[in-house]
Design a protein around this motif. Sequence first.
Motif, PDB file in Angstrom:
ATOM      1  N   GLY A 133       2.099   6.781 -25.487  1.00  0.00           N
ATOM      2  CA  GLY A 133       1.567   7.481 -24.439  1.00  0.00           C
ATOM      3  C   GLY A 133       1.652   6.978 -23.036  1.00  0.00           C
ATOM      4  N   ILE A 134       2.615   6.076 -22.632  1.00  0.00           N
ATOM      5  CA  ILE A 134       2.668   5.498 -21.460  1.00  0.00           C
ATOM      6  C   ILE A 134       4.197   5.617 -21.137  1.00  0.00           C
ATOM      7  N   ARG A 135       4.422   6.576 -20.277  1.00  0.00           N
ATOM      8  CA  ARG A 135       5.645   6.860 -19.853  1.00  0.00           C
ATOM      9  C   ARG A 135       6.567   5.766 -19.141  1.00  0.00           C
ATOM     10  N   LEU A 136       7.697   5.621 -19.483  1.00  0.00           N
ATOM     11  CA  LEU A 136       8.701   4.918 -18.530  1.00  0.00           C
ATOM     12  C   LEU A 136       9.045   5.965 -17.506  1.00  0.00           C
ATOM     13  N   ASN A 185      -1.536   3.599 -12.078  1.00  0.00           N
ATOM     14  CA  ASN A 185      -2.565   4.409 -12.835  1.00  0.00           C
ATOM     15  C   ASN A 185      -2.311   5.585 -12.554  1.00  0.00           C
ATOM     16  N   SER A 186      -3.593   6.466 -12.743  1.00  0.00           N
ATOM     17  CA  SER A 186      -3.311   8.070 -12.795  1.00  0.00           C
ATOM     18  C   SER A 186      -3.359   8.541 -11.429  1.00  0.00           C
ATOM     19  N   ALA A 187      -3.601   7.707 -10.325  1.00  0.00           N
ATOM     20  CA  ALA A 187      -3.419   8.197  -9.030  1.00  0.00           C
ATOM     21  C   ALA A 187      -2.208   7.670  -8.375  1.00  0.00           C
ATOM     22  N   CYS A 188      -1.360   7.319  -9.156  1.00  0.00           N
ATOM     23  CA  CYS A 188       0.021   6.766  -9.053  1.00  0.00           C
ATOM     24  C   CYS A 188       0.221   5.675  -7.965  1.00  0.00           C
ATOM     25  N   GLU A 198       0.859  -1.288   0.180  1.00  0.00           N
ATOM     26  CA  GLU A 198       0.052  -0.132  -0.009  1.00  0.00           C
ATOM     27  C   GLU A 198       0.865   1.185  -0.103  1.00  0.00           C
ATOM     28  N   GLN A 199       2.266   1.174   0.316  1.00  0.00           N
ATOM     29  CA  GLN A 199       3.142   2.291   0.478  1.00  0.00           C
ATOM     30  C   GLN A 199       3.535   2.667  -0.976  1.00  0.00           C
ATOM     31  N   VAL A 200       3.600   1.771  -1.813  1.00  0.00           N
ATOM     32  CA  VAL A 200       4.270   1.933  -3.156  1.00  0.00           C
ATOM     33  C   VAL A 200       3.661   2.875  -4.176  1.00  0.00           C
ATOM     34  N   ARG A 201       4.221   3.897  -4.419  1.00  0.00           N
ATOM     35  CA  ARG A 201       3.989   4.942  -5.254  1.00  0.00           C
ATOM     36  C   ARG A 201       5.105   5.001  -6.354  1.00  0.00           C
ATOM     37  N   MET A 202       4.465   5.581  -7.639  1.00  0.00           N
ATOM     38  CA  MET A 202       5.362   5.517  -8.678  1.00  0.00           C
ATOM     39  C   MET A 202       6.567   6.623  -8.562  1.00  0.00           C
ATOM     40  N   ASN A 203       6.195   7.528  -7.695  1.00  0.00           N
ATOM     41  CA  ASN A 203       7.179   8.626  -7.633  1.00  0.00           C
ATOM     42  C   ASN A 203       8.145   8.408  -6.339  1.00  0.00           C
TER      43      ASN A 203
END
Length: 233
Positions: A207-210, A137-140, A105-110
């Motif tokens: 349109g899918i960023r690495l 997803n768009s919510a990171c 649950e703590q994993v975020r893409m940034n």
Amino acid sequence: MAHIRISDMAETNKPCEKAAKYGIRSLSDAELLAVILRSGTVEANVVHIAEQLLSLHPVHKGLTGLNYLTEEDLRSISGVGRVKALQVLAVTELSRRISRERTREQVRMNHPETIADYFREEVRYLEKERVYALFFNSACSLIRDVMISEGTVNRSLVTPREVFQEALRCGAVGLILLHNHPSGDCEPSHADLELTERFRSAGRILGIRLLDHIIIGGSDYVSFSERGLIHEV
């Protein structure tokens, strides 16, 4: 000790009875493993077999060493057949999954550090490189992760096509690559840099960023994003 049967031990020394009286935390590592294995042989009681398993790996001893053992390794100990070997493997796998469940649950893409923490138990004991794709997803938030390759990172083993097909299927807006370096050295190789650029270019078209490429080695990690190694055009 090896030839003393569990039934002949004092009640307070029998693993199950000891756990019942003093609590499971009172057991040593070998006694905990003995509770799982349940029975020994004529030549060696179950605690002695557990002690042999904990010292089996030539380098990594104790509970950590269990993570490096295969079914074949485990069955090399007298008294450990297929069922007991699978019981030990099940315990180590449960341990890894519990560790990942706590951090998912703590994993975020940034947040590269949380991603590295999430995967560390999954890859730290591997002797081969594994490459994973993480879809966000768009919510990171992490949608899912899939292993896309096992072996040396090179062109023939890791191709963008299947990865981005999966990204489109799950509605991902961002992708992170992650793989391990069994040597423990996190420094990116030329192949790692080349792979990253191929995925960055393919993602830009679709349109899918690495977003990042993370390398885990032992207790350390390297994030391409943090190092400025992913260049947007």
